[in-house]
Scaffold this motif. Structure first.
Motif, short mmCIF file in Angstrom:
data_model
loop_
_atom_site.label_atom_id
_atom_site.label_comp_id
_atom_site.label_asym_id
_atom_site.label_seq_id
_atom_site.Cartn_x
_atom_site.Cartn_y
_atom_site.Cartn_z
N SER A 484 114.51 12.81 -62.86
CA SER A 484 115.90 12.86 -62.69
C SER A 484 116.41 11.31 -62.52
N TYR A 485 117.79 11.26 -62.71
CA TYR A 485 118.33 9.93 -62.57
C TYR A 485 119.77 10.16 -61.71
N LYS A 486 119.94 8.89 -61.06
CA LYS A 486 120.77 8.82 -59.88
C LYS A 486 122.22 8.11 -60.46
N GLY A 487 122.17 7.62 -61.58
CA GLY A 487 123.34 6.94 -62.15
C GLY A 487 123.42 5.53 -61.45
N ARG A 488 124.61 5.13 -61.24
CA ARG A 488 124.60 3.55 -60.58
C ARG A 488 123.98 3.58 -59.21
N VAL A 489 123.26 2.67 -58.88
CA VAL A 489 122.75 2.68 -57.44
C VAL A 489 122.60 1.01 -57.30
N THR A 490 122.56 0.96 -55.97
CA THR A 490 122.41 -0.66 -55.74
C THR A 490 120.65 -1.05 -55.78
N LEU A 491 120.33 -2.29 -55.60
CA LEU A 491 118.90 -2.86 -55.83
C LEU A 491 118.46 -2.11 -54.59
N THR A 492 118.90 -1.89 -53.31
CA THR A 492 118.28 -1.41 -52.22
C THR A 492 118.12 0.04 -52.39
N GLU A 493 118.93 0.80 -52.97
CA GLU A 493 118.76 2.20 -53.35
C GLU A 493 117.82 2.22 -54.28
N ALA A 494 117.60 1.50 -55.20
CA ALA A 494 116.61 1.53 -56.34
C ALA A 494 115.16 1.45 -55.97
N LEU A 495 115.07 0.62 -54.84
CA LEU A 495 113.81 0.37 -54.27
C LEU A 495 113.36 1.39 -53.22
N ALA A 496 114.44 1.84 -52.44
CA ALA A 496 114.13 2.99 -51.62
C ALA A 496 113.60 4.10 -52.07
N HIS A 497 114.37 4.44 -53.29
CA HIS A 497 113.92 5.65 -54.02
C HIS A 497 112.74 5.41 -55.09
N SER A 498 112.22 4.30 -55.06
CA SER A 498 111.18 3.80 -55.99
C SER A 498 111.61 4.40 -57.50
N LEU A 499 112.83 4.04 -57.70
CA LEU A 499 113.23 4.46 -59.13
C LEU A 499 112.53 3.66 -60.30
N ASN A 500 112.28 3.92 -61.32
CA ASN A 500 111.38 3.25 -62.36
C ASN A 500 112.17 2.68 -63.36
N ILE A 501 113.49 3.35 -63.72
CA ILE A 501 114.36 2.80 -64.75
C ILE A 501 115.11 1.37 -64.32
N PRO A 502 115.49 1.60 -63.18
CA PRO A 502 115.98 0.04 -62.43
C PRO A 502 115.16 -0.95 -62.46
N ALA A 503 113.88 -0.73 -62.14
CA ALA A 503 112.69 -1.60 -61.87
C ALA A 503 112.66 -2.23 -63.41
N VAL A 504 112.51 -1.29 -64.19
CA VAL A 504 112.14 -1.92 -65.66
C VAL A 504 113.23 -2.83 -66.14
N LYS A 505 114.56 -2.52 -65.75
CA LYS A 505 115.60 -3.05 -66.24
C LYS A 505 115.63 -4.76 -65.37
N ILE A 506 115.55 -4.53 -64.19
CA ILE A 506 115.73 -5.68 -63.69
C ILE A 506 114.41 -6.60 -63.96
N SER A 507 113.15 -6.00 -64.22
CA SER A 507 111.95 -7.04 -64.57
C SER A 507 112.23 -7.95 -65.97
N GLU A 508 113.11 -7.01 -66.75
CA GLU A 508 113.32 -7.51 -67.97
C GLU A 508 114.38 -8.57 -68.01
N LEU A 509 115.41 -8.35 -67.06
CA LEU A 509 116.50 -9.03 -66.87
C LEU A 509 115.99 -10.36 -66.29
N VAL A 510 115.01 -10.34 -65.28
CA VAL A 510 114.84 -11.78 -64.56
C VAL A 510 113.77 -12.52 -65.47
#
Length: 731
Positions: A484-510
């Motif tokens: 499932s997906y949560k839409g727009r989330v903060t980096l803190t929320e993305a880490l807290a809920h261990s969301l994969n999509i934000p992690a991949v996006k941030i990894s590719e960005l940095v």
């Protein structure tokens, strides 16, 4: 006058020769005359009685037997005389080959390592322990008597070989249905000492492949070998006193638990010198001579006590103990020291041994002492916590394994559990030797990179269905664990809920190369995949590496090299040869970024996937991790004082059943930390709580022109998404 009344004289012839004159004899008394006139008894025959006539057949048989017996006797005594001369010459020659007494007392081929905890208490031993030279006079008299009573009751009477003992052993073997030389051997203490000395043959690397082969040959029980041992034993009896021979035996005998000699055994099992052993302790050590490995009290205390009771009985029967002393020894059997009883830190000790240089290892003949970072209280807490969770929450028959590492923020390892079975050594250590995929436990290094580059905990990113084209592999579409997906989330929320999509996006960005660099500098020494899937923890690492990397986050962003050795010294030397082998290294991320990351990881426990690790009244931070198909489950986190890592999985890499990082590993972590922090005043985590952005106010209908576009309200999140959509081919 008439002569008719007188008798006529007898007519005798005249003597031809005149009678010689003889001196007149005195007239015997009347009694004497009477005695002479009595009849004389027949004179007693002197010499053997006359032979009676013998049957000629018997006479022939006896004559033949006498001839052959005499022949055999003449041969036997001549052969015996020659054999005695040869034996004497052989013993005399062997006598010249027996080394001096001092050379024979310490016969170890390897050295020893004694490990002390952070408080200086001994907790483990490795190699061939040798507590020091003792003599038959310096050890406890109870120990000396127990050894003699058990091993050779006629030790002080025989010349090295005991014919009575050999005959008794043969009788026992035959009565028990064995061959005469099978089973009991009737060896004396002197013969056993000769065997320990390998009858004077020293190890030669050109003759034997290794020392094990050499020892095996020394211990063989062939007749030729036993004859050689008997010869050497008699030579030793000529060269040394009985006390000297007993001293060699007391120093050389293996007594289980890696202990060679009485002093090492006394220290190993009772933490006292051999001179201070009481009857019960002496009986237990003497009883180990029969089967040191299986009877060692650290292996089976009850079996060792039963054998000791037999020894006490022998000592009483032979007069070494009074009835009262024997009864007291049986009523109060020997008790292991706290160090021997605990058998603490087996996995930890094995790991430390792997880190020391070769010149100080057990392969050398040097005796080494090492002071370590181990905290035995924390070690017990880790073991108890794991056992409690497995007993209460893991189904019976489960093959799942677990490992735990606890350290301070500077990398000093305080406890280590390498598997469900505790109190062992020399086995597979899953805390250090197992390399497993890290799963989402890797994500803090992605966000650490982003924070180092200037992003903040409340910057946003969109969690949504996402695909990207991977060169050489085609389209790749990662998913969240919940699908499932949560839409727009903060980096803190993305880490807290261990969301994969934000992690991949941030990894590719940095940049994956920067994430890889940060993880490597924090101590993840394993090769890290240079693919987009790196963000999902597809790379492998050991639990020790992961825990050390998290310690770097706790200490403010500096790298950590986990260590267990504080100092190493040769036994008896005042100065240490080696100091601490690890600690805090270079800075990886700035302190502000580290403290913001701690805040984000704190939210994992307070609001996210790590809620089961929450500690009552104490701040904690951490991260869960679950790999594909739940083959590995992790929880790594810290309080202000300690960092702890927990891993669960199957050794054959099969999936766990119903286990995620936020489940049983988090439970184990919580149980560990409750015990570890008991009695420690709670301190806040060294984190920065960022100021939340002002809540967005719903735009007024009459002022639509003042509403900022989405890109302006959340530039970081939109930049990430636009970059991935437009440049990397996302949809």
């Amino acid at each position: 006058m008439s002569d008719s009344g007188r008798g006529k004289e007898r007519l005798v012839a005249d003597r031809r020769y005149p009678k010689k004159a003889t001196p007149a004899k005195p007239k015997p008394k009347a009694a004497t005359v009477a005695k002479k006139t009595a009849p004389k008894p027949a004179p007693r025959r002197k010499g053997p009685p006359p032979r009676r006539s013998r049957n000629p057949i018997v006479a022939l048989f006896m004559g033949t037997f006498g001839f052959f017996f005499g022949l055999i006797w003449r041969i036997v005594w001549r052969v015996s005389a020659v054999a005695a001369i040869v034996l004497g010459l052989a013993v005399a020659y062997t006598y010249t080959t027996v080394p001096p007494l001092d050379h024979l007392l310490d016969g170890r081929a390897k050295g020893s390592v004694t490990l002390h905890d952070r408080d200086g208490k001994v907790f483990a031993w490795r190699g061939d322990q040798f507590g020091g030279t003792v003599t038959a006079d310096s050890v406890s008299p109870y120990l000396r008597d127990a050894v003699v009573a058990t091993e050779d009751r006629r030790f002080f009477m025989h010349p090295g070989v005991d014919p009575i003992g050999i005959a008794s052993a043969i009788r026992i073997n035959l009565s028990e249905g064995r061959g005469p030389l099978q089973g009991h051997g009737g060896s004396t203490i002197t013969q056993q000492t000769a065997k320990l000395l390998c009858v004077g043959v020293e190890f030669d690397a050109t003759k034997w492949k290794n020392e094990a082969e050499y020892v095996s040959e020394c211990r063989q029980g062939s007749l030729a070998r036993k004859a050689n041992e008997a010869l050497y034993a008699m030579a030793m009896e000529l060269k040394f006193t009985k006390n000297d021979i007993l001293s060699i035996y007391l120093n050389r005998a293996y007594l289980g638990g890696g202990a060679y000699g009485a002093e090492a055994a006394a220290q190993r099992y009772f933490s006292k010198p051999a001179s201070a052993l009481n009857p019960a302790e002496s009986a237990m050590i003497a009883g180990l001579l029969t089967a040191p490995s299986s009877l060692a009290p650290t292996s089976n205390i009850e079996r060792s006590r039963n054998r000791a009771a037999t020894v006490v009985g022998l000592m009483k029967d032979q007069g070494y103990l009074t009835a009262a002393q024997a009864q007291d020894a049986l009523a109060h059997p020997a008790v292991l020291s706290d160090a021997a009883e605990a058998r603490a830190g087996g996995y930890f000790a094995d790991w430390v041994m792997d880190t020391i240089p070769d010149f100080a290892s057990v392969e050398s003949r040097q005796d080494v002492e090492i002071r370590t970072t181990l905290d035995q209280r924390i070690q017990r807490a880790a073991e108890d916590a794991m056992n409690a969770i497995f007993n209460e929450k893991v189904s019976e028959g489960s093959t799942a394994q677990a490992a735990i590492v606890i350290m301070s923020a500077d990398g000093a390892v305080r406890a280590m559990v390498g598997g469900r079975k505790t109190g062992v050594s020399g086995v597979f250590n899953r805390a250090t030797q197992a390399k497993r995929q890290t799963g989402s436990a890797f994500k803090p290094f992605i966000y650490a990179t982003a924070l180092e580059l200037g992003y903040g905990p409340y910057d946003t990113v969109v969690d949504e269905p996402f695909c990207m084209n991977v060169v050489g592999s085609g389209q790749w579409c990662p998913q969240n664990y919940t699908k499932s997906y949560k839409g727009r989330v903060t980096l803190t929320e993305a880490l807290a809920h261990s969301l994969n999509i934000p992690a991949v996006k941030i990894s590719e960005l940095v940049g994956r190369d920067k994430v890889k660099q940060v993880a490597d500098q924090f101590g993840i020494g394993s090769d890290i995949d240079n693919t987009p899937a790196m963000a999902l923890g597809t790379s492998e690492a050991s639990l020790l590496e992961m825990t050390g990397a998290y310690a770097g986050i706790l200490n403010g962003g500096s790298s950590v090299r986990p260590f267990g050795l504080v100092e190493l010294r040769i036994k008896g030397d005042a100065d240490a040869m080696i100091g601490a082998g690890g600690g805090i290294g270079e800075r990886v991320i700035n302190e502000t970024a580290a403290k913001e990351l701690i805040f984000m990881m704190h939210d994992v426990i307070e609001e996210g996937t790590g809620r089961r690790a929450r500690l009552e009244g104490r701040e904690a931070a951490g991260k869960t991790g679950t790999t594909q198909a739940a083959r590995d489950a992790w929880f790594v986190g810290f309080t202000s004082d300690y960092v702890a890592g927990v891993w669960m999985g199957n050794d054959d890499n099969t999936p766990l059943k119903g286990v995620t990082g936020g489940g049983l590993p988090a439970d184990i972590w919580r149980e560990v930390m409750v015990r570890v922090n008991e009695g420690i005043e709670p301190r806040p985590l060294p984190m920065i709580v960022p100021q939340r952005p002002a809540p967005q106010v719903a735009p007024q209908q009459q002022q639509p022109q003042q509403q900022a576009p989405q890109e302006e309200r959340d530039p970081v999140g939109n930049f990430v998404n636009n970059l991935l959509r437009d440049i990397l081919g996302g949809n």
